[in-house]
Design an enzyme around this catalytic site. Structure first.
Site, PDB file in Angstrom:
ATOM      1  N   LYS A  96       0.813  -1.217   0.000  1.00 55.53           N
ATOM      2  CA  LYS A  96       0.000   0.000   0.000  1.00 55.53           C
ATOM      3  C   LYS A  96       0.845   1.264   0.000  1.00 55.53           C
ATOM      4  O   LYS A  96       0.373   2.324  -0.402  1.00 55.53           O
ATOM      5  CB  LYS A  96      -0.979  -0.037   1.165  1.00 55.53           C
ATOM      6  CG  LYS A  96      -2.045  -1.116   0.946  1.00 55.53           C
ATOM      7  CD  LYS A  96      -3.091  -1.157   2.004  1.00 55.53           C
ATOM      8  CE  LYS A  96      -4.238  -2.090   1.618  1.00 55.53           C
ATOM      9  NZ  LYS A  96      -3.899  -3.532   1.742  1.00 55.53           N
TER      10      LYS A  96
HETATM   11  C1  LIG Z   1      -4.569  -4.586   1.148  1.00 55.06           C
HETATM   12  C2  LIG Z   1      -3.828  -5.869   1.115  1.00 55.06           C
HETATM   13  C3  LIG Z   1      -4.194  -6.900   0.220  1.00 55.06           C
HETATM   14  C4  LIG Z   1      -5.413  -6.826  -0.686  1.00 55.06           C
HETATM   15  O1  LIG Z   1      -5.285  -5.884  -1.703  1.00 55.06           O
HETATM   16  P1  LIG Z   1      -6.575  -5.435  -2.554  1.00 55.06           P
HETATM   17  O2  LIG Z   1      -6.093  -4.325  -3.419  1.00 55.06           O
HETATM   18  O3  LIG Z   1      -7.582  -4.953  -1.530  1.00 55.06           O
HETATM   19  O4  LIG Z   1      -7.070  -6.600  -3.305  1.00 55.06           O
HETATM   20  C5  LIG Z   1      -3.398  -8.041   0.191  1.00 55.06           C
HETATM   21  N1  LIG Z   1      -2.329  -8.178   1.002  1.00 55.06           N
HETATM   22  C6  LIG Z   1      -1.955  -7.212   1.879  1.00 55.06           C
HETATM   23  C7  LIG Z   1      -0.780  -7.443   2.745  1.00 55.06           C
HETATM   24  C8  LIG Z   1      -2.692  -6.022   1.972  1.00 55.06           C
HETATM   25  O5  LIG Z   1      -2.315  -5.082   2.845  1.00 55.06           O
END
Ligand SMILES: *Cc1c(COP(=O)(O)O)cnc(C)c1O
Length: 469
Positions: free
Chosen positions: A112
């Protein structure tokens, strides 16, 4: 570049406005009106570029008209300069033609950061130019909150309030949020669960009168800028594995369908992608759609991969929009059916179209731990539970051994000690250098009752760099 709503009834916006928008006024999500498309020669000419240079080339068409090239370049250089690995998103080989794309070298150790480091800087740039300020109120079950706080901590024009469920996030995740101080940063622990937090955020977007004239900006993946930033690393990975001359497959640990949707866009922008695998945990609404054409809500289960614990994947609407020939009225109809408690199926040929590119698998906690242990034994690599789900799905769903398979490594294992302990690989988890004193740092956080009015009163009392709005 103009952006349109998936439900067809909201005004088209330019990049600047889409950055500051949450949901469209018709309840839809914004997508580019026309996706840029690159030629194979153009993509090939990007081989070897540093990450921020590649990011500039991939994202430039999305921001033209809103951000001059020189400014955008500078923002991108700063954004990806804070990552602790020189390659920003290095590839690590697991097996013959199987690779993990390590997306956890940012400040908060999850992918993220790629989007939220950029989002914070873009917001501040645009708001400075307009002489405006905004307030962010976001809910987190873990990773989004810390990445948003890290991304916005230096923003002059943004005050950020992150709600997390009191005593229900891991200690590492909590400390990654509560140990960052600034007069514009506010952590709120709610006496309730994640859904309670999210409901309060939704209600606050719907009626913003408590903000006294400032406005809210969304930091979840309904914000287009987050999706845009995630397109880049698909190009980055493919270019290192012989693309675009050779096609590449990706397996993506998926919750809200944001990350994998970025991969789908990369492919539509000209990157040869053979296969996209939707890897879910037990909360498998997307797997049920991909494997059986049923999009139906079920109860939420807490798993060892909490960042993928969702009942409904908001970004899936963006894919449905394309599958329905970009017919906004059709999407509004489907979403209405869904909201009234019904699930839905799409017409057979639309589903078949999706299945040409997408495969899927749901992986439970026991299989997740088995995969962590198996990969550790085979390679010495310790995977986080989300990435492990991606590996398991890649191994089960892979169509061709000749095509490189890239698993998106979405988080560093140290963020999820429970799963790693259960996998009992016997390796101690260590925090990376920049977080090594995390457990000694002071924390700052306000506990509030599960009460919308109390939260909104807190925001309006502190929303102007700690002072009342
Ligand atoms: C947010 C997140 C996901 C999922 O990602 P999406 O874009 O919501 O599909 C998977 N793994 C981790 C570690 C995350 O923080």
């Amino acid at each position: 570049m103009r952006y349109i709503s998936t439900r067809g009834q909201a005004p088209a916006l330019n990049f600047e406005d889409v950055l500051l928008a949450g949901l469209a006024t018709d309840g839809g999500l914004y997508v580019p009106e026309n996706l840029p498309r690159f030629t194979q020669e153009e993509i090939a000419s990007w081989a070897g570029l540093p990450y921020h240079e590649l990011a500039f080339r991939v994202m430039r068409p999305f921001v033209t008209g809103s951000i001059p090239d020189a400014d955008f370049k500078k923002i991108l250089e700063e954004t990806y300069g804070v990552f602790s690995h020189n390659a920003v998103a290095p590839l690590r080989q697991l097996n013959g033609n199987e690779w993990v794309l390590e997306l956890f070298h940012g400040p908060t150790l999850a992918f993220k950061d790629f989007a939220l480091q950029l989002l914070g800087r873009l917001l501040d740039y645009v708001l400075e130019k307009r002489g405006e300020r905004v307030v962010i109120v976001g809910a987190t079950s873990g990773d989004t909150g810390s990445a948003a706080i890290e991304g916005c901590k230096h923003c002059e024009n943004v005050d950020i309030f992150i709600l997390h469920p009191h005593n229900r996030v891991s200690e590492v995740q909590r400390r990654q949020m509560t140990t960052i101080f600034g007069e514009n940063i506010h952590n709120i622990a709610i006496d309730g669960n994640f859904d309670d937090c999210q409901e309060m955020v939704k209600a606050s977007f719907a009626d913003q009168s408590f903000l006294k004239g400032t406005r809210l900006v969304a930091v979840n993946s309904i914000n287009w800028a987050r999706i845009m930033a995630q397109i880049v690393y698909y190009f980055h990975a493919a270019l290192q594995l012989g693309g675009p001359a050779r096609s590449v497959s990706f397996s993506v640990p998926t919750g809200n369908f944001g990350d994998i949707f970025a991969g789908y866009l990369a492919r539509n922008m000209g990157l040869p992608v053979n296969q996209l695998i939707v890897a879910t945990n037990r909360n498998d609404i997307l797997h049920r759609f991909m494997s059986g054409n049923q999009y139906v809500k079920e109860t939420l289960h807490a798993t060892l991969s909490p960042s993928m614990d969702i009942m409904v994947s908001s970004n899936f609407e963006r894919l449905l929009f394309d599958l329905h020939g970009r017919n906004g009225a059709a999407i509004a109809g489907l979403m209405d059916t869904f909201k009234q408690g019904g699930g839905f199926s799409v017409e057979e040929e639309r589903w078949t179209e999706a299945r040409k590119l997408f495969d899927s698998l749901a992986v439970d906690d026991a299989q997740t731990c088995e995969t962590i242990a198996e990969v550790y034994e085979q390679t010495g690599e310790l995977l986080d539970p989300h990435t492990a789900i991606g590996v398991k799905a890649a191994r089960e769903c892979r169509r061709s051994l000749d095509i490189p398979m890239v698993i998106l490594g979405t988080a560093h294992p140290v963020k999820f000690p429970d799963a790693v302990e259960k996998a009992s690989v016997g390796k101690a988890l260590e925090l990376p250098a920049h977080l090594s004193d995390l457990f000694e740092r002071d924390e700052r956080c306000t506990v509030l009752p599960n009460d919308l009015k109390a939260v909104q009163a807190f925001v309006s009392q502190h929303g102007n760099r700690g002072k009342p709005l």
